[in-house]
Scaffold this active site. Structure first.
Site, PDB file in Angstrom:
ATOM      1  CG  PHE A 175      20.305  49.320  65.677  1.00  0.00           C
ATOM      2  CD1 PHE A 175      21.291  48.628  64.980  1.00  0.00           C
ATOM      3  CD2 PHE A 175      20.097  50.658  65.347  1.00  0.00           C
ATOM      4  CE1 PHE A 175      22.042  49.238  63.984  1.00  0.00           C
ATOM      5  CE2 PHE A 175      20.835  51.280  64.340  1.00  0.00           C
ATOM      6  CZ  PHE A 175      21.814  50.566  63.663  1.00  0.00           C
ATOM      7  N   GLY A 176      22.299  49.460  68.444  1.00  0.00           N
ATOM      8  CA  GLY A 176      23.065  50.597  68.949  1.00  0.00           C
ATOM      9  C   GLY A 176      23.701  51.351  67.793  1.00  0.00           C
ATOM     10  CE1 TYR A 177      20.010  54.995  68.027  1.00  0.00           C
ATOM     11  CE2 TYR A 177      21.218  57.007  67.518  1.00  0.00           C
ATOM     12  CZ  TYR A 177      20.164  56.368  68.134  1.00  0.00           C
ATOM     13  OH  TYR A 177      19.285  57.109  68.888  1.00  0.00           O
ATOM     14  N   GLY A 178      25.006  54.715  68.643  1.00  0.00           N
ATOM     15  CA  GLY A 178      25.805  55.748  69.315  1.00  0.00           C
ATOM     16  C   GLY A 178      26.736  55.069  70.303  1.00  0.00           C
ATOM     17  CB  SER A 179      27.375  55.677  73.905  1.00  0.00           C
ATOM     18  OG  SER A 179      26.068  55.496  74.398  1.00  0.00           O
TER      19      SER A 179
ATOM     20  CD  GLU B 259      20.562  54.917  75.331  1.00  0.00           C
ATOM     21  OE1 GLU B 259      20.322  55.916  74.645  1.00  0.00           O
ATOM     22  OE2 GLU B 259      21.720  54.517  75.545  1.00  0.00           O
TER      23      GLU B 259
HETATM   24  C1  SIN Z   1      22.608  54.349  70.933  1.00  0.00           C
HETATM   25  O1  SIN Z   1      23.794  54.243  71.189  1.00  0.00           O
HETATM   26  O2  SIN Z   1      22.049  53.504  70.234  1.00  0.00           O
HETATM   27  C2  SIN Z   1      21.764  55.489  71.451  1.00  0.00           C
HETATM   28  C3  SIN Z   1      22.467  56.768  71.556  1.00  0.00           C
HETATM   29  C4  SIN Z   1      23.513  56.817  72.633  1.00  0.00           C
HETATM   30  O3  SIN Z   1      23.251  56.356  73.752  1.00  0.00           O
HETATM   31  O4  SIN Z   1      24.613  57.323  72.359  1.00  0.00           O
END
Ligand code: SIN
Length: 185
Positions: free
Chosen positions: A6-10, A86
């Site tokens: 799951f990705g919620y940022g980049s 990460e």
């Molecule tokens: C993500 O994208 O899920 C983690 C936070 C990031 O690397 O910006």
């Protein structure tokens, strides 16, 4: 076994690893917050930037994307890559992922997500809450090997728009960053 991330940022706009499917959806019980300090991507140890993490929040949901990875060699390569990218996120969690806001059961369970916790022992870079203005001022000034911190905010805003997700915390922050930049001109 299939692996999901799951990705919620980049990770929403740049996976950086090979995947077989990308699905838009959300996880329950969390909200996206700009509380994690970044000294390796969007800032430096002298001047940390801020990136997002997930904070437990009852009754809230956080939209993002889930990547499905099928092949053994792709799973291994993705994990190896993510462990480096990460590395300032101290917790690996396995969450339920939903695609339908009316559904009571998840579309996928056991989806891997990287979270930066407020535990200062395991996460020395955690910054925590601050006003939108203070967060924006820090972001305007920060820059790291991955580029200016402001681009992270604008890319996230754009990526969320593309998946048709509204996140006021991100929009308010992006607006504040734009306001400060205009003020500086
Ligand atoms: C993500 O994208 O899920 C983690 C936070 C990031 O690397 O910006």
């Amino acid at each position: 076994m299939v692996m999901w991330v799951f990705g919620y940022g980049s990770l929403i706009w740049r996976a950086g690893f090979h995947y077989d499917e990308r699905v838009v959806g959300f996880t329950k019980g969390y909200r996206r917050v700009f509380y994690q300090g970044s000294t390796d991507h969007r800032g430096t140890p002298e001047f940390p930037g801020r990136t997002v993490t997930l904070e437990p929040a009852e009754g809230e949901i956080c939209w993002g994307v889930a990547y499905k990875i099928l092949k053994k060699e792709d799973k291994e390569a993705a994990l190896k890559y993510l462990e480096v990218r990460e590395k300032q996120y101290d917790k690996k969690e396995y969450i339920d992922f939903y695609t339908d806001p009316n559904a009571t059961s998840p579309a996928v369970s056991g989806v891997l997500v990287y979270i930066a916790t407020p535990d200062k022992k395991s996460n020395v870079n955690y910054l925590g809450p601050a006003s939108v203005e203070d967060i924006a001022r820090q972001i305007v000034q920060a820059e790291g090997p991955a580029g200016p911190n402001r681009d992270y905010v604008f890319n996230l805003e754009k990526a969320l728009l593309q998946i048709e997700c509204k996140d006021e915390h991100v929009t308010d922050l992006a607006n504040e960053v734009r306001r400060i930049l205009a003020e500086e001109r």
